[in-house]
Design a protein around this motif. Sequence first.
Motif, PDB file in Angstrom:
ATOM      1  N   LEU A 184       0.826  -1.201   0.000  1.00 22.99           N
ATOM      2  CA  LEU A 184       0.000   0.000   0.000  1.00 22.99           C
ATOM      3  C   LEU A 184       0.864   1.257   0.000  1.00 22.99           C
ATOM      4  N   GLY A 185       1.891   1.274   0.848  1.00 24.30           N
ATOM      5  CA  GLY A 185       2.787   2.436   0.899  1.00 24.30           C
ATOM      6  C   GLY A 185       3.501   2.667  -0.419  1.00 24.30           C
ATOM      7  N   CYS A 186       3.944   1.589  -1.063  1.00 22.17           N
ATOM      8  CA  CYS A 186       4.672   1.765  -2.322  1.00 22.17           C
ATOM      9  C   CYS A 186       3.743   2.235  -3.435  1.00 22.17           C
ATOM     10  N   VAL A 187       2.508   1.757  -3.457  1.00 26.33           N
ATOM     11  CA  VAL A 187       1.561   2.209  -4.488  1.00 26.33           C
ATOM     12  C   VAL A 187       1.208   3.680  -4.285  1.00 26.33           C
ATOM     13  N   LEU A 188       0.972   4.074  -3.037  1.00 26.51           N
ATOM     14  CA  LEU A 188       0.630   5.476  -2.773  1.00 26.51           C
ATOM     15  C   LEU A 188       1.745   6.427  -3.218  1.00 26.51           C
ATOM     16  N   PHE A 189       2.986   6.033  -2.975  1.00 28.87           N
ATOM     17  CA  PHE A 189       4.105   6.870  -3.392  1.00 28.87           C
ATOM     18  C   PHE A 189       4.415   6.697  -4.878  1.00 28.87           C
ATOM     19  N   ILE A 246       2.123   6.054  -7.570  1.00 28.99           N
ATOM     20  CA  ILE A 246       1.164   6.541  -8.565  1.00 28.99           C
ATOM     21  C   ILE A 246       1.621   7.837  -9.228  1.00 28.99           C
ATOM     22  N   GLY A 254       8.103   4.727   0.396  1.00 32.48           N
ATOM     23  CA  GLY A 254       6.711   4.578   0.807  1.00 32.48           C
ATOM     24  C   GLY A 254       6.427   3.217   1.414  1.00 32.48           C
ATOM     25  N   GLY A 295       5.150   2.735   5.096  1.00 30.30           N
ATOM     26  CA  GLY A 295       3.852   2.081   5.247  1.00 30.30           C
ATOM     27  C   GLY A 295       3.928   0.861   6.148  1.00 30.30           C
ATOM     28  N   THR A 342      -0.602   0.921  11.272  1.00 28.43           N
ATOM     29  CA  THR A 342      -0.540   0.010  10.141  1.00 28.43           C
ATOM     30  C   THR A 342      -0.326  -1.397  10.617  1.00 28.43           C
TER      31      THR A 342
END
Length: 196
Positions: free
Chosen positions: A77-82, A84, A186, A190, A196
């Motif tokens: 989740l953290g890597c996707v948020l950073f 995008i 990220g 995350g 978390t």
Amino acid sequence: MPDDTHPPDVEPSDSDRDDLERLLAEFDALAETVDSPKERERVRSARRAAVVAVADAPVFGRVIRGFDRADLAEAFLGCVLFGIPMFVEGGTNEVGQHLATHPISLVGTLVGTVGLVVGILYVADIQDVRVQDPLFGVVPRRLVAVLGVSFLTAAVVMTAWGRVGWGEPVLALGDVVVAFVPMAIGAALGDILPGT
């Protein structure tokens, strides 16, 4: 306080346990000194409230051990948020082109990213992250997972969204590495941040 009040990979520190044990001992001693049943019940009620307050305390300052599916999901989740913004920004490809023609910069970027993630997880003291059951006896599982999920997600999403073409693998690698940098940061945050 029983250990089952905390998630399996987050444990109270030794000083937290010592403080709680001292507080509970004082409540027990106080209960012995009061005379009326009403006063004893008030002491017991205060003791229960203290245990609940400690159990509900935020996880900053807790010891983080192990790495499971929940941790992997948090890192993803953290890597996707950073990531995008990196997938849709044209500057990602410009920097990737530069890295593809400057191999030392490409390797330096990869090494720097690993260093940043190590710093976030193990050096910066954001949380007390402990290495448990390292791969080959040395490589932390959490580090491998955070870096792996970030790099793999960058490669898959950038390919699926048409941001890279693997006909020129070095150029594609450069683009993926550029997206990988913030995604790894990220993912590390995350994984270890409270809540978390």
